[in-house]
Design an enzyme around this catalytic site. Structure first.
Site, PDB file in Angstrom:
ATOM      1  N   GLU A 271       0.831  -0.988   0.248  1.00 57.35           N
ATOM      2  CA  GLU A 271      -0.149   0.141  -0.084  1.00 57.35           C
ATOM      3  C   GLU A 271       0.975   1.107   0.111  1.00 57.35           C
ATOM      4  OE1 GLU A 271      -3.398   2.140   2.591  1.00 57.35           O
ATOM      5  OE2 GLU A 271      -2.346   0.684   3.529  1.00 57.35           O
TER       6      GLU A 271
ATOM      7  N   CYS B 180      -5.237   7.327   4.616  1.00 51.45           N
ATOM      8  CA  CYS B 180      -5.144   6.493   3.652  1.00 51.45           C
ATOM      9  C   CYS B 180      -6.526   5.876   3.154  1.00 51.45           C
ATOM     10  CB  CYS B 180      -3.983   5.376   3.770  1.00 51.45           C
ATOM     11  SG  CYS B 180      -4.213   4.621   5.409  1.00 51.45           S
TER      12      CYS B 180
END
Length: 287
Positions: free
Chosen positions: A247, A281
């Site tokens: 990620e 995020c």
């Protein structure tokens, strides 16, 4: 007193490497200096995870679930302590850490406690007479997880929960910038999990992270971090065909449709663009 020891094979041990300053970004002052893991401690952490893997992989989902639920309860019980560490080390408001993050962290472990009891395979078909083809889900082995600085305990939960639920063992390296809450979690895990199932080591990427992900006994690498770091780790993982979960960095784009309420769009961008200092995020959609 802050818990600054690392968790290796069920024991809390002081780092034997270079002391690194841990800062309070809201004041610019140093909170404490914590020694990072030395090369021998990195090897010991992986060896402990590798040795613990067979027994943990064979542990029934019911027991793995019970241990994950116990972790959730322990985090809630010490919620104010964890939130205080996040506030000090990340510079974020204490109320946000306590009311937004701690409940979600506990819920993450509860979610995967349930998920680990739903990992059955599925029939894939009868392709030859007298034979049944099926899909079986097995744990990989040792997972090396590297977490970022913006949500230290949350990211630790996101990485530990699924890996443990599936029967893997973990060596977790929090960001060397914000390690305090993850090291505190290690004290709880030492009591709640068998030795070696989770190991937590502290240190910089070059000195600790790279030797960790390069270790031949590590089967999977998980990173939440920058694109530059992700490229390095994918290159290392490709040498031995380790699985990867990346990620990586980037700022969320905004798509505004013709029928959108522009005042609400602007308000939403303003709120979530700067929430947690802009280091978030997750994505939101309003229809």
């Amino acid at each position: 007193m802050m818990q600054i020891r690392q968790l290796i094979n069920g024991q809390l041990v002081a780092g034997a490497g270079t002391p690194l300053p841990v800062m309070n970004p809201s004041t610019g002052g140093e909170l404490i200096a914590i020694a990072e893991a030395c090369p021998e401690q990195v090897l010991a952490a992986v060896a402990a995870a590798d040795a613990a893997f067979p027994a943990w992989a064979a542990t029934p989902p019911r027991e793995r679930a019970a241990r994950l639920l116990a972790i959730a309860e322990a985090i809630e019980a010490k919620g104010e302590e964890f939130a205080r560490l996040e506030s000090l080390n990340c510079g974020k408001p204490f109320s946000a850490a306590l009311n937004d993050e701690i409940p979600a962290i506990a819920d993450t472990f509860r979610f995967f406690a349930g998920a680990c009891r739903c990992l059955g395979g599925s029939a894939a078909g009868e392709y030859l007479p007298g034979f049944t083809s099926m899909i079986r889900r097995d744990p990989l082995g040792v997972v090396a997880s590297i977490a970022p600085w913006n949500y230290p305990l949350m990211m630790a939960a996101w990485k530990l929960g699924p890996a443990l639920a599936a029967g893997n063992t973990v060596v977790l390296k929090p960001s060397e910038v914000t390690p305090l809450s993850t090291l505190a979690l290690g004290e709880l895990l030492a009591e709640l999990l068998p030795p070696g199932v989770v190991n937590i080591i502290h240190g910089r990427g070059g000195e600790v992270g790279m030797p960790l992900v390069s270790h031949p006994r590590v089967r999977m690498v998980s990173l939440t971090g920058s694109i530059a770091t992700g490229k390095k780790l994918v290159e290392i993982a490709s040498q031995t065909m380790k699985r990867t979960h990346m990620e990586l960095g980037g700022k969320a784009p905004v798509i505004v449709l013709n029928d959108a309420n522009l005042e609400e769009v602007v308000a939403g961008i303003r709120t979530f663009g700067f929430y947690n200092a802009g280091q978030d995020c997750t994505a939101a959609c309003r229809i």
